[in-house]
Motif scaffolding. Structure first.
Motif, PDB file in Angstrom:
ATOM      1  N   LEU A  31       0.822  -1.208   0.000  1.00  0.00           N
ATOM      2  CA  LEU A  31       0.000   0.000   0.000  1.00  0.00           C
ATOM      3  C   LEU A  31       0.855   1.257   0.000  1.00  0.00           C
ATOM      4  O   LEU A  31       0.644   2.176  -0.810  1.00  0.00           O
ATOM      5  CB  LEU A  31      -0.926  -0.018   1.222  1.00  0.00           C
ATOM      6  CG  LEU A  31      -1.772   1.234   1.463  1.00  0.00           C
ATOM      7  CD1 LEU A  31      -2.718   1.492   0.301  1.00  0.00           C
ATOM      8  CD2 LEU A  31      -2.549   1.105   2.776  1.00  0.00           C
ATOM      9  N   VAL A  32       1.822   1.325   0.905  1.00  0.00           N
ATOM     10  CA  VAL A  32       2.694   2.503   0.977  1.00  0.00           C
ATOM     11  C   VAL A  32       3.544   2.591  -0.283  1.00  0.00           C
ATOM     12  O   VAL A  32       3.802   3.688  -0.793  1.00  0.00           O
ATOM     13  CB  VAL A  32       3.557   2.455   2.254  1.00  0.00           C
ATOM     14  CG1 VAL A  32       4.616   3.559   2.248  1.00  0.00           C
ATOM     15  CG2 VAL A  32       2.667   2.580   3.492  1.00  0.00           C
ATOM     16  N   GLU A  34       2.717   1.614  -3.359  1.00  0.00           N
ATOM     17  CA  GLU A  34       1.885   2.116  -4.460  1.00  0.00           C
ATOM     18  C   GLU A  34       1.507   3.575  -4.260  1.00  0.00           C
ATOM     19  O   GLU A  34       1.433   4.350  -5.222  1.00  0.00           O
ATOM     20  CB  GLU A  34       0.620   1.266  -4.562  1.00  0.00           C
ATOM     21  CG  GLU A  34       0.875  -0.171  -4.994  1.00  0.00           C
ATOM     22  CD  GLU A  34      -0.354  -1.048  -4.816  1.00  0.00           C
ATOM     23  OE1 GLU A  34      -1.417  -0.503  -4.412  1.00  0.00           O
ATOM     24  OE2 GLU A  34      -0.257  -2.270  -5.063  1.00  0.00           O
ATOM     25  N   THR A  35       1.278   3.983  -3.013  1.00  0.00           N
ATOM     26  CA  THR A  35       0.806   5.337  -2.722  1.00  0.00           C
ATOM     27  C   THR A  35       1.926   6.362  -2.750  1.00  0.00           C
ATOM     28  O   THR A  35       1.742   7.489  -3.237  1.00  0.00           O
ATOM     29  CB  THR A  35       0.112   5.372  -1.342  1.00  0.00           C
ATOM     30  OG1 THR A  35      -0.919   4.383  -1.300  1.00  0.00           O
ATOM     31  CG2 THR A  35      -0.488   6.751  -1.069  1.00  0.00           C
ATOM     32  N   LEU A  36       3.114   5.993  -2.240  1.00  0.00           N
ATOM     33  CA  LEU A  36       4.163   6.986  -1.996  1.00  0.00           C
ATOM     34  C   LEU A  36       5.505   6.689  -2.655  1.00  0.00           C
ATOM     35  O   LEU A  36       6.194   7.617  -3.088  1.00  0.00           O
ATOM     36  CB  LEU A  36       4.401   7.123  -0.485  1.00  0.00           C
ATOM     37  CG  LEU A  36       3.229   7.565   0.378  1.00  0.00           C
ATOM     38  CD1 LEU A  36       3.623   7.509   1.840  1.00  0.00           C
ATOM     39  CD2 LEU A  36       2.784   8.966   0.002  1.00  0.00           C
ATOM     40  N   HIS A 154      -0.400  10.004   5.591  1.00  0.00           N
ATOM     41  CA  HIS A 154       0.871  10.388   4.974  1.00  0.00           C
ATOM     42  C   HIS A 154       0.803  11.839   4.517  1.00  0.00           C
ATOM     43  O   HIS A 154      -0.271  12.411   4.340  1.00  0.00           O
ATOM     44  CB  HIS A 154       1.171   9.494   3.766  1.00  0.00           C
ATOM     45  CG  HIS A 154       0.172   9.647   2.655  1.00  0.00           C
ATOM     46  ND1 HIS A 154       0.336  10.530   1.608  1.00  0.00           N
ATOM     47  CD2 HIS A 154      -1.020   9.044   2.433  1.00  0.00           C
ATOM     48  CE1 HIS A 154      -0.691  10.462   0.786  1.00  0.00           C
ATOM     49  NE2 HIS A 154      -1.534   9.568   1.262  1.00  0.00           N
ATOM     50  N   ARG A 168      -3.140  13.051   4.934  1.00  0.00           N
ATOM     51  CA  ARG A 168      -4.182  12.352   4.192  1.00  0.00           C
ATOM     52  C   ARG A 168      -4.187  10.882   4.610  1.00  0.00           C
ATOM     53  O   ARG A 168      -3.126  10.249   4.705  1.00  0.00           O
ATOM     54  CB  ARG A 168      -3.963  12.459   2.684  1.00  0.00           C
ATOM     55  CG  ARG A 168      -4.110  13.879   2.148  1.00  0.00           C
ATOM     56  CD  ARG A 168      -4.231  13.882   0.637  1.00  0.00           C
ATOM     57  NE  ARG A 168      -5.388  13.123   0.185  1.00  0.00           N
ATOM     58  CZ  ARG A 168      -6.635  13.590   0.175  1.00  0.00           C
ATOM     59  NH1 ARG A 168      -6.891  14.819   0.609  1.00  0.00           N
ATOM     60  NH2 ARG A 168      -7.621  12.834  -0.251  1.00  0.00           N
ATOM     61  N   LEU A 170      -4.420   6.937   4.430  1.00  0.00           N
ATOM     62  CA  LEU A 170      -4.167   5.899   3.441  1.00  0.00           C
ATOM     63  C   LEU A 170      -5.494   5.276   3.023  1.00  0.00           C
ATOM     64  O   LEU A 170      -6.465   5.282   3.784  1.00  0.00           O
ATOM     65  CB  LEU A 170      -3.230   4.849   4.017  1.00  0.00           C
ATOM     66  CG  LEU A 170      -1.764   5.324   4.184  1.00  0.00           C
ATOM     67  CD1 LEU A 170      -1.009   4.402   5.117  1.00  0.00           C
ATOM     68  CD2 LEU A 170      -1.071   5.410   2.829  1.00  0.00           C
ATOM     69  N   ARG A 171      -5.547   4.704   1.833  1.00  0.00           N
ATOM     70  CA  ARG A 171      -6.836   4.377   1.231  1.00  0.00           C
ATOM     71  C   ARG A 171      -7.614   3.274   1.943  1.00  0.00           C
ATOM     72  O   ARG A 171      -8.835   3.183   1.789  1.00  0.00           O
ATOM     73  CB  ARG A 171      -6.660   4.012  -0.240  1.00  0.00           C
ATOM     74  CG  ARG A 171      -5.898   2.750  -0.527  1.00  0.00           C
ATOM     75  CD  ARG A 171      -6.022   2.378  -2.013  1.00  0.00           C
ATOM     76  NE  ARG A 171      -5.299   1.162  -2.309  1.00  0.00           N
ATOM     77  CZ  ARG A 171      -4.107   1.123  -2.871  1.00  0.00           C
ATOM     78  NH1 ARG A 171      -3.485   2.260  -3.184  1.00  0.00           N
ATOM     79  NH2 ARG A 171      -3.507  -0.039  -3.125  1.00  0.00           N
TER      80      ARG A 171
END
Length: 342
Positions: A31-32, A34-36, A154, A168, A170-171
């Protein structure tokens, strides 16, 4: 299903154990990522792997991506040399940024760097490094979370003189419908919540000690903590428990611990005390506090004052404590590596 144990720092009692499944660990890294983070070819980590943050990004991520990792927490002062052409993730603690500030030329030369920060507030040194690298391809982001919740939010680290950006979520993180603009404790739910050792399953939701103001559907500003819990370079420290320990080692003292911002560790605390009799000198009291239980950090400074300011009900007026030290100018002790006392 295999589970990994992570312990929160105990103070007067035993540490609390929280268990995470291998699936939860992998899901957080993905997740992290893909996001960051995006593509990562190499990891340089200043975070020990016995804690969740270090385990995720210095062990799980390199294993999943089949990439090399340097465990720099074992020798943090060694010169930084980044592999040419490899997009490098630097896993940072609050204290890491003073080291990176000495290596901005190497960071700028390499260019393909993403610095990940967690376990405490971003320091002034972090914002200075970001400012110096503003015109390069280097990026710096920070995570907010806990051992119990994992990462929940994040944001990009703001440079010097920039207003901090809102956090924000995380999804996969949800929160109650708190009204926009109101201050409240951050309560979240997520499939990545850990299971406490005495629980049969992970809780449906968890309330952190962080005070936030909701600014949008999934954004908030961090305004402080509801408890007296601080993190000194990522290690939890409950100031109320420290005060009890001090009273046990130095009976007869009136004591108060005050949280302070620290340019090297993000957060720290200073100890103020008053005695009706002669009492110990600040340096002597600091010596007595060496080796607090469970690795708790000693105070950044020890101040002797004439009296601890208290309300009519006996509560410490924390906002007035620092001003009380001016009454005793010589009553201060700090370790050698900290600035001189005023």
């Amino acid at each position: 299903m295999s589970e990994t144990v992570f312990a929160t720092s105990g103070t007067t009692g035993p540490a609390v154990e929280w268990l995470r499944t291998e699936e939860q660990l992998r899901d957080e890294v993905r997740l992290v990522g893909e996001t960051l983070l995006g593509r990562v070819d190499h990891v340089v980590s200043y975070a020990p792997t016995e804690h969740l943050y270090g385990r995720l990004y210095a062990e799980v991520l390199p294993r999943l991506a089949a990439i090399p990792v340097e465990h720099r927490w074992r020798d943090p002062y060694a010169p930084l040399r980044l592999p040419t052409g490899a997009r490098t993730l630097i896993v940072c603690l609050p204290s890491t940024w003073q080291l990176l500030a000495r290596s901005t030329a190497e960071l700028a030369r390499h260019g393909q760097v993403i610095a990940l920060h967690s376990t405490g507030p971003a320091t002034p040194a972090a914002r200075r490094v970001v400012a110096r690298l503003r015109d390069t391809a280097c990026t710096a982001v920070e995570l907010l979370g806990s051992t119990e919740t994992g990462a929940v939010a994040h944001r990009r680290i703001a440079a010097d003189h920039e207003h901090p950006l809102p956090w924000r979520l995380l999804r996969d993180v949800r929160w109650p419908d708190a009204p926009v603009g109101t201050e409240h404790r951050l309560r979240v739910s997520s499939p990545r919540l850990a299971r406490r050792r005495d629980m049969t399953a992970s809780p449906d939701a968890w309330e952190l000690s962080d005070l936030v103001v909701r600014t949008g559907e999934r954004s908030f500003e961090h305004v402080g903590r509801a408890s007296r819990l601080i993190k000194v370079n990522g290690r939890r420290c409950d100031l109320a428990d420290v005060e009890e320990l001090v009273r046990g080692r130095a009976p007869g003292l009136d004591v108060a611990c005050v949280a302070v911002a620290d340019p090297f560790r993000g957060e720290h605390y200073e100890l103020y005390y008053a005695s009706t009799g002669a009492g110990p000198a600040p340096a002597d009291l600091r010596t007595r506090l060496a080796g607090l239980p469970r690795g708790l950090p000693a105070p950044r400074a020890v101040h002797r004052v004439r009296a601890i300011p208290r309300s009519a009900t006996g509560k410490v007026r924390l906002g007035d404590v620092a001003g009380a030290r001016s009454a005793v100018r010589s009553g201060c002790a700090r370790p050698d590596h900290d600035p001189n006392c005023p």
